[in-house]
Structures are given as structure tokens and as C-alpha cells.
Design a protein around this motif. Sequence first.
Motif: not given
Length: 268
Positions: A168-174, A129-138, A96-107
Motif C-alpha cells: 500500500g501507499f501512505d499518500e492520498t489525494d494524489v 510546489t509539487g512532490h513525487v513519492f516513490t517506492y522501491e523494494i530493493r 507519461i508526462l503528456m498523459n498524466t497531466g503532471v504540472v508544477p504542483g502535482s502530487k
Amino acid sequence: MKDSSFAEDNIIVEGSDLFIVLDQRKKWLTKAVSGKQFHCHKGFIDYDEIIGKPYGLRVTTNKSATLSIYKPLPSDYLAKLPHSSQIIYSKDAGMILMNTGVVPGSKVIETGTGSGALTSILANYVRNTGHVFTYEIREEAFNTATKNIERLGLESYVTIKNQDASLGFDETDVDAVVLDLGDPCEVISHAYTSLKYSGIIAVFLPTYNQVEKVYTKLREFHFGEIKALELIEREMQLKVNAIRPNTRMIGHTGFLIFARKLYYGEEE
Ligand SMILES: C[S@@+](CC[C@H](N)C(=O)[O-])C[C@H]1O[C@@H](n2cnc3c(N)ncnc32)[C@H](O)[C@@H]1O
């Protein structure tokens, strides 16, 4: 030449996390606390004995057992922290890390949080400098994940929401959206809305029929570069004169699908 084993950030201090290994089966995640002891069925050691020394240290308990003291890896934390759901396997997280191209600063948006294993891996990469927004229903999973992320000291890089991602998600331009939840199809439209162009969606799925459903859905949203794969891991039995794959292995974890959001021009 200077011995890098004695680099300042490699020295055990009061409060340092420790990964203590007795043998292949007995391993513990703990903290160095001055004046206290670490106990196991093979005796104890005083933490004061190891404070001020480098990680990688070998120590002997009062019952003459040898313990190795390591600096914990993300995989050590994840194996030892409480789980309220099946957590992502290292092999899948790495892909997942390799194929999403997530790096320092990614949203990044992620759902479901589960025990926060994948959240922590992502947060470890996007910081500082980046951030992870994570959603959990339980709520139970939300509470476990919150504690796990705090235990790893990653809370500044993560926002956990006890929310239903299908709303839905609250964030855009991720930069990336990572899905590991029961019905990913119901959130793909939201992922599409939140992603920037060329942003990546990654979906972890346990069954073939879900792969087909997600593939069909991704095509509906005209994602490009869709690819699906499975990783097989075979750990080796390390015994002199008998090195071979372990008899028992992880038979199946899941499949991964990746795709990128396309821009078709203004009239889209
Ligand atoms: C397999 S677990 C995720 C494990 C996580 N990747 C980890 O490594 O710890 C799936 C999680 O998705 C959550 N979930 C299911 N549907 C959801 C939804 N609509 N919104 C948010 N979370 C959801 C479940 O409660 C469960 O905790």
C-alpha cells in the motif's frame, strides 16, 4: 539586440555541471572545478579556461581536439548516471508526462523507483510546489536512486521509500500514480485508493499478456478513459548523402496504459 547566450544562468561557474562532447561516441558528464583539469584520451583542458564563459562553448585540448561544452539536459544526466535496473526511455517518459497531466504542483506516486530515472523526470516537472513519492523494494536500487536524485539536485521534491508497494501507499489525494514494476496488478487497488477522482494511473509494461491483465484489473476498478499504446522510435543516421534510419534501433521498450479514476456518486 542583447545576446541571450550570455544570460546569467547560461554562464559556467565553479561547480557547474558540464556535458562535454568530443564526437557521437565520446561524451562525458562532469563539473567545473577551478584549478583542475578535464582529461580524456584526446588531451586535457583547464576548467579555469571555461569558467566565466557561456555554455555552448567550443574549446581545444592541448592535443588539438575540439570539445563542445553543453549545459546538461535531463536525458544527458540519465544516460550517464549509474543504473541498477533498466531505466525508462525518453519517448515513454515524454508520453507519461503528456498523459498524466503532471504540472508544477502535482502530487505523484511512483513505483518502482529503479535507478530513479523516471522519478527525476517527474520531479523536474512537479517542482517547486509539487512532490513525487516513490517506492522501491530493493535496497541496492533505493541507494542508487537516492544518490542519482541528489546528484540532480532534486531531493527537495522527492521522497524515496525503501518499501514494498504491494503493501500500500501512505499518500492520498494524489494527481497521478505511475507504475513500472514487475507485477503492477498487485498495486492497482492501492493506486485506486490513493488517487483523487479524475486522477490518472499510468502503467509501463513490457509484454502483451501484462497489458491484458492490467486492462482487466483497471476495468474491475471501473477506471474510465482506458487507453493502451506503444511508441516506436527510429533515430536517423545523419551523414550527408546518406540520411536514413539507423541500421540498429531500439526494437521494443514496452507498452503504456493510461486510465482515469471515476466518481460514481456517494453510494459507490
Ligand atoms: C524497471 S525498474 C523501474 C525503473 C524506473 N522506472 C527508472 O526509470 O529508473 C522496476 C523496479 O521496480 C522494483 N519493484 C518491483 N516490485 C516492487 C514492489 N512490490 N514495490 C516496490 N518496488 C518494486 C524493482 O526492484 C525495480 O527496481
